[in-house]
Write an enzyme that holds these catalytic residues in place. Structure first.
Site, mmCIF file in Angstrom:
data_model
loop_
_atom_site.group_PDB
_atom_site.id
_atom_site.type_symbol
_atom_site.label_atom_id
_atom_site.label_comp_id
_atom_site.label_asym_id
_atom_site.label_seq_id
_atom_site.Cartn_x
_atom_site.Cartn_y
_atom_site.Cartn_z
ATOM 1 N N HIS A 36 0.837 -1.208 0.000
ATOM 2 C CA HIS A 36 0.000 0.000 0.000
ATOM 3 C C HIS A 36 0.875 1.264 0.000
ATOM 4 O O HIS A 36 0.899 1.965 -0.991
ATOM 5 C CB HIS A 36 -1.021 0.041 1.149
ATOM 6 C CG HIS A 36 -1.881 -1.182 1.226
ATOM 7 N ND1 HIS A 36 -2.649 -1.595 0.173
ATOM 8 C CD2 HIS A 36 -2.071 -2.098 2.222
ATOM 9 C CE1 HIS A 36 -3.287 -2.698 0.511
ATOM 10 N NE2 HIS A 36 -2.953 -3.026 1.740
ATOM 11 N N ASP A 40 -4.648 -8.584 -3.117
ATOM 12 C CA ASP A 40 -4.977 -8.342 -1.717
ATOM 13 C C ASP A 40 -6.274 -9.065 -1.314
ATOM 14 O O ASP A 40 -6.246 -10.262 -1.054
ATOM 15 C CB ASP A 40 -5.039 -6.828 -1.474
ATOM 16 C CG ASP A 40 -5.008 -6.451 -0.012
ATOM 17 O OD1 ASP A 40 -4.982 -7.359 0.842
ATOM 18 O OD2 ASP A 40 -5.006 -5.250 0.308
HETATM 19 ZN ZN ZN Z 1 -3.080 -7.078 2.767
#
Ligand code: ZN
Length: 443
Positions: free
Chosen positions: A259, A310
Site C-alpha cells: 500500500h 490483496d
Molecule cells: Zn493485505
C-alpha cells in the site's frame, strides 16, 4: 528445447515483431529473436506478454468478495470491513482454505498472473501456509510463501483481541514455519517473511525476525494503508510508518511496502531511492476507501512498484492497472500519466513496470520475456474482435483500457501451459470444491 513464434511480443525494450522464443527443459527462456522467421516453431494464438506477479494475496479473502458491500449500522470504512473478515477467520479450516486458494489461483492464472505472493496470517499452526503451497502446485501458479509475524492488536503492544487469536505468532514461530517451508524452495516456490504491520509487531520482535533471515529473503509489510494507522504510529513511535521503517531498518530491494498509500513528499522520495517495491492493490484500496498513492511523484523519483490482488475483489491484472491509472487521472484531471522512455503507451508502460516490480517483490526470476528468465508467457486471443488490426502498443492499451474481459487465451508458467484456450484443466473440480467450502463457511 521448444520453439514458439508470435507476430507481436512485449520485450523489455517494448513491442517487437516476428519473435521466436526458445524454452528449455528447465522452463527457462533460452533465446529471444525478433524479426525472425517461424521456421520449425509452434505459432502462438496471439500477441504475447510476460506473466504478471500478483505481489499481495490473502487468498481466503477471495471468499468474501461481494459480501461486504451493504451499508451497516455505522459509517462503513476499513475497520468495519475488518469485522466481517474476522468472522471468516474464526471459522475457516485448512481444507476450506485450500479449496478457496485453488479456485483463486486458477482465476489468477486465467487472467495472466503467473505467480503470487501469499501473505498469510491465519494460523492452524504451520499447516495453513502449506495448504496454500498445495493449492499453488495443483493450479500450476508459482508462489512465494510469506508467513506473517502478528503479535499485537495495535501500537503499544496491546494484546490481541479474542478474534485475533489465530494470528498469534512470535519471531520463533515464523522462523520455524520458514525453516519448514524452505525445504520446498525451487525456481517456482520461494519463501519470505511478512511482519504484518507496525501496529501488529513491536520494534523488538521485528528486529529479532529480520536479524535471523538469510540473505536476499523477501520482506513484505503493510504500511500506511490508512490515515488512522499513520496517526497512531506518530503517537506511538514518533514517526510516520514509512518514515519509521526507512530510519530503523535497511529497507532495500528485498522489501515490499504494501500500500504505502499515505506518504509525504520526503517519504515518497526516500522509498523510491531505497530500491524497495511499493505493493499497490488498486481494486482493494478503492474497495476499502484507503486513499490514493502518490504514483506520479514516486515514479518521477525512480520508484518501483507492482500490483497485488490483496482481498481479491479483482483477479485481473489488466483491471488493476486500469484502476491504477484512472485514479491518477481523476486526481490530476489529466490523461495518459504513466508513460516512460520505453513507451509513450500507458498500457505497455504499466504492464512492463508492474511485471518487473512484482518479480522483484517475489524474488522470482520472472517479469520479462528475456534470456534466462522463467518462461512465463501470457498469450492473448488474436482472434478477438477487440484485438483486430492492432499491433505493438495498441495491443497493451486495448488489453488494459479496451474494456473487454477474457482477452487472455493461453498462459504458460515455467515452460508449461496451465491455461489453454481460456481453460484450466482443474477449473470444474476447483469450482465444485470452492462451492462446497462456501456452503460451510457462510452457513
Ligand atoms: Zn493485505
Amino acid at each position: 528445447m521448444t520453439r514458439y513464434f508470435t507476430r507481436d511480443a512485449l520485450l523489455p525494450q517494448g513491442w517487437a515483431r516476428d519473435v521466436t522464443l526458445e524454452v528449455d527443459a528447465r522452463g527457462d527462456i533460452a533465446s529471444v529473436q525478433a524479426d525472425s522467421q517461424p521456421r520449425g516453431a509452434q505459432t502462438l494464438g496471439g500477441p504475447v506478454l510476460p506473466g504478471m506477479a500478483n505481489l499481495h494475496s490473502h487468498a481466503f479473502q477471495r471468499a468474501m468478495a461481494g459480501l461486504a458491500e451493504t451499508r451497516g449500522a455505522s459509517q462503513d470504512d476499513f475497520w468495519t470491513w475488518r469485522e466481517l473478515m474476522y468472522r471468516f477467520v474464526e471459522r475457516i479450516t485448512p481444507d476450506e482454505a485450500q479449496a478457496v486458494a485453488l479456485q483463486l489461483y486458477i482465476e489468477l492464472l486465467k487472467n495472466g498472473y503467473t505467480a503470487v505472493a501469499e501473505f498469510h496470517y491465519v494460523q492452524h499452526p504451520g499447516e495453513m501456509l502449506m495448504r496454500h503451497l498445495a493449492a499453488a502446485r495443483e493450479s500450476g501458479i508459482a508462489i512465494t510463501l510469506m508467513p506473517s509475524l502478528y503479535r499485537w492488536s495495535n501500537f503499544g503492544s496491546r494484546a490481541l483481541e479474542p478474534r485475533q487469536r489465530r494470528f498469534d505468532t512470535g519471531p520463533a514461530d515464523v522462523l520455524a514455519i520458514v525453516e519448514a517451508a524452505r525445504r520446498e524452495i525451487s525456481p517456482d516456490v520461494n519463501v519470505g517473511v511478512a511482519p504484518h504491520s507496525l501496529r501488529a509487531v513491536d520494534p523488538g520482535s521485528l528486529r529479532e525476525l529480520l536479524g535471523a533471515l538469510g540473505p536476499g529473503m523477501p520482506v513484505h509489510i503493510h504500511a500506511a494503508e490508512q490515515t488512522k494507522e499513520v496517526d497512531e504510529c506518530l503517537a506511538a513511535l514518533g514517526k510516520r510508518p514509512v518514515e519509521w521503517l526507512l530510519e530503523n531498518h535497511r529497507v532495500d530491494e528485498r522489501w515490499c511496502l504494501v500500500h504505502a498509500t499515505h506518504m509525504n513528499a520526503e517519504e515518497t522520495r526516500a522509498l523510491a531511492a531505497s530500491g524497495a517495491v511499493a505493493g499497490l492493490c488498486p481494486s482493494t484500496e478503492g474497495n476499502l476507501g484507503d486513499g490514493i498513492f502518490a504514483l506520479p511523484g514516486y515514479r518521477a523519483a525512480g520508484g518501483r512498484y507492482g500490483i497485488g490482488g490483496d482481498s481479491h475483489v479483482s483477479r485481473d491484472p489488466a483491471e488493476e492497472l486500469r484502476l491504477l491509472e484512472y485514479v491518477q487521472r481523476l486526481t490530476a484531471r489529466k490523461r495518459n500519466l504513466v508513460v516512460s522512455q520505453v513507451s509513450e503507451a500507458v498500457g505497455t508502460t504499466l504492464w512492463l513496470e508492474a511485471a518487473a516490480g512484482g518479480a522483484q517483490a517475489l524474488a522470482r526470476n520472472m517479469g520479462a520475456i528475456a534470456l534466462g528468465k522463467r518462461a512465463d508467457l501470457v498469450v492473448l486471443d488474436g482472434g478477438q474482435p477487440d484485438l483486430a488490426a492492432r499491433s505493438g502498443d495498441a495491443i497493451a492499451n486495448s488489453l488494459v483500457f479496451g474494456g473487454t474481459p477474457g482477452l487472455v487465451r493461453d498462459v504458460m508458467v515455467a515452460g508449461k501451459w496451465q491455461v489453454q484456450q481460456g481453460r484450466h484443466a482443474a477449473e470444474e473440480a476447483a469450482a465444485a470444491g470452492y462451492k462446497r467450502a462456501l456452503a460451510t463457511l457462510l452457513a
